[in-house]
Design a protein around this motif. Structure first.
Motif, PDB file in Angstrom:
ATOM      1  N   TRP A 153     -87.727  96.049 -44.929  1.00 31.85           N
ATOM      2  CA  TRP A 153     -87.096  96.239 -46.236  1.00 31.85           C
ATOM      3  C   TRP A 153     -87.174  97.680 -46.695  1.00 31.85           C
ATOM      4  N   TRP A 154     -88.230  98.407 -46.331  1.00 34.19           N
ATOM      5  CA  TRP A 154     -88.365  99.798 -46.770  1.00 34.19           C
ATOM      6  C   TRP A 154     -87.295 100.681 -46.150  1.00 34.19           C
ATOM      7  N   GLU A 155     -86.898 100.378 -44.892  1.00 33.46           N
ATOM      8  CA  GLU A 155     -85.835 101.142 -44.250  1.00 33.46           C
ATOM      9  C   GLU A 155     -84.483 100.786 -44.838  1.00 33.46           C
ATOM     10  N   LEU A 156     -84.278  99.525 -45.163  1.00 34.03           N
ATOM     11  CA  LEU A 156     -83.027  99.107 -45.804  1.00 34.03           C
ATOM     12  C   LEU A 156     -82.855  99.830 -47.132  1.00 34.03           C
ATOM     13  N   GLN A 157     -83.926  99.900 -47.920  1.00 41.69           N
ATOM     14  CA  GLN A 157     -83.849 100.588 -49.208  1.00 41.69           C
ATOM     15  C   GLN A 157     -83.566 102.078 -49.023  1.00 41.69           C
ATOM     16  N   ALA A 158     -84.249 102.710 -48.077  1.00 43.99           N
ATOM     17  CA  ALA A 158     -84.033 104.142 -47.851  1.00 43.99           C
ATOM     18  C   ALA A 158     -82.629 104.418 -47.342  1.00 43.99           C
ATOM     19  N   ASN A 159     -82.097 103.515 -46.527  1.00 43.12           N
ATOM     20  CA  ASN A 159     -80.718 103.684 -46.059  1.00 43.12           C
ATOM     21  C   ASN A 159     -79.731 103.595 -47.217  1.00 43.12           C
ATOM     22  N   LYS A 160     -79.987 102.694 -48.157  1.00 41.80           N
ATOM     23  CA  LYS A 160     -79.113 102.586 -49.325  1.00 41.80           C
ATOM     24  C   LYS A 160     -79.109 103.882 -50.126  1.00 41.80           C
ATOM     25  N   ALA A 161     -80.254 104.563 -50.152  1.00 44.32           N
ATOM     26  CA  ALA A 161     -80.346 105.811 -50.904  1.00 44.32           C
ATOM     27  C   ALA A 161     -79.499 106.920 -50.298  1.00 44.32           C
ATOM     28  N   ILE A 162     -79.169 106.827 -49.018  1.00 43.75           N
ATOM     29  CA  ILE A 162     -78.346 107.859 -48.389  1.00 43.75           C
ATOM     30  C   ILE A 162     -77.010 107.970 -49.120  1.00 43.75           C
ATOM     31  N   GLY A 163     -76.339 106.843 -49.304  1.00 44.04           N
ATOM     32  CA  GLY A 163     -75.062 106.863 -50.013  1.00 44.04           C
ATOM     33  C   GLY A 163     -75.225 107.256 -51.463  1.00 44.04           C
ATOM     34  N   GLY A 164     -76.269 106.728 -52.102  1.00 41.63           N
ATOM     35  CA  GLY A 164     -76.475 107.022 -53.517  1.00 41.63           C
ATOM     36  C   GLY A 164     -76.745 108.480 -53.804  1.00 41.63           C
ATOM     37  N   LEU A 165     -77.487 109.144 -52.910  1.00 40.60           N
ATOM     38  CA  LEU A 165     -77.814 110.555 -53.119  1.00 40.60           C
ATOM     39  C   LEU A 165     -76.705 111.492 -52.648  1.00 40.60           C
ATOM     40  N   LEU A 166     -76.092 111.186 -51.527  1.00 39.70           N
ATOM     41  CA  LEU A 166     -75.091 112.095 -50.963  1.00 39.70           C
ATOM     42  C   LEU A 166     -73.687 111.861 -51.503  1.00 39.70           C
ATOM     43  N   MET A 167     -73.435 110.657 -52.033  1.00 36.37           N
ATOM     44  CA  MET A 167     -72.092 110.303 -52.484  1.00 36.37           C
ATOM     45  C   MET A 167     -72.176 109.569 -53.818  1.00 36.37           C
TER      46      MET A 167
END
Length: 209
Positions: free
Chosen positions: A130-144
């Motif tokens: 779950w920690w990797e899933l959450q961090a992956n979601k942050a990629i879009g949120g921070l970059l886009m």
């Protein structure tokens, strides 16, 4: 959350352009990313202590690339580590580390991040990390950031009905992905997943304006 964090440090773009993600790491966590030789398949890791993020380390193979898929992978890796910093520092606040988050067994307080772009592929199932899933979601949120994405994709949408809704026709979706990837300097997989988050194809991509 990601948009709010960008605003807090004055790095939410005033128009559609690449987010200064390395500067975000520096300002938000008071650390500068360092580069080191890492094991195969490991793109980076974040070290924590009881005060939060102590160090962000990125694979040396990603350093110095400009205008290439490697540079875009670097940006995604930095955003991924930023996601860990934003969402998982509390796990270390009491000085104990959640052992299930570590695969190296050396006892150091860090979260290892492997090739997240492969893990982001829609065909891959959830593996329980779950920690990797959450961090992956942050990629879009921070970059886009969502509001900027919506500005960019307006030219790819068509109106639907009389209630101010729009959709992205399937014939326009990949063109929109390419435009988003170029404007925000991300790899297409990142743009494709972020677009699907905002305009889910299975729901006809309707967005209320």
């Amino acid at each position: 959350m990601c948009a709010d964090e960008l605003r807090k440090v004055g790095l939410y773009p005033s128009h559609s352009e690449p987010v200064r993600i390395e500067r975000f790491i520096e300002k938000r966590f008071n650390v500068s990313p360092t580069y080191a030789e890492l094991p195969d398949g490991v793109l980076g890791f974040t070290k924590f202590d009881t005060n939060g993020v102590r160090e962000v380390v990125i694979a040396a193979s990603l350093e110095g690339a400009e205008g290439s898929p490697t540079e875009r992978r670097l940006r995604a890796t930095l955003a991924h580590e930023g996601g860990h910093g934003l969402m998982h520092a509390h796990l270390f606040a009491l000085g104990t580390e959640p052992a299930s988050l570590f695969g190296d067994g050396d006892g150091t307080p860090k979260i290892l991040c492997r090739d997240m772009l492969g893990e982001m592929q829609p065909t891959r199932g959830y593996d329980g990390r779950w920690w990797e899933l959450q961090a992956n979601k942050a990629i879009g949120g921070l970059l886009m950031p969502r509001s900027l994405v919506e500005e960019v994709i307006r030219s790819f949408t068509v109106p639907v009905g009389s209630l101010g809704q729009v959709l992205i026709p399937d014939t326009n979706r990949e063109d929109a992905v390419r435009e988003l990837a170029n404007i925000f300097n991300v790899n297409p997989v990142v743009a494709r997943i972020r677009l699907a988050d905002i305009f889910p194809p299975e729901k006809s991509g309707q967005l209320s304006l």
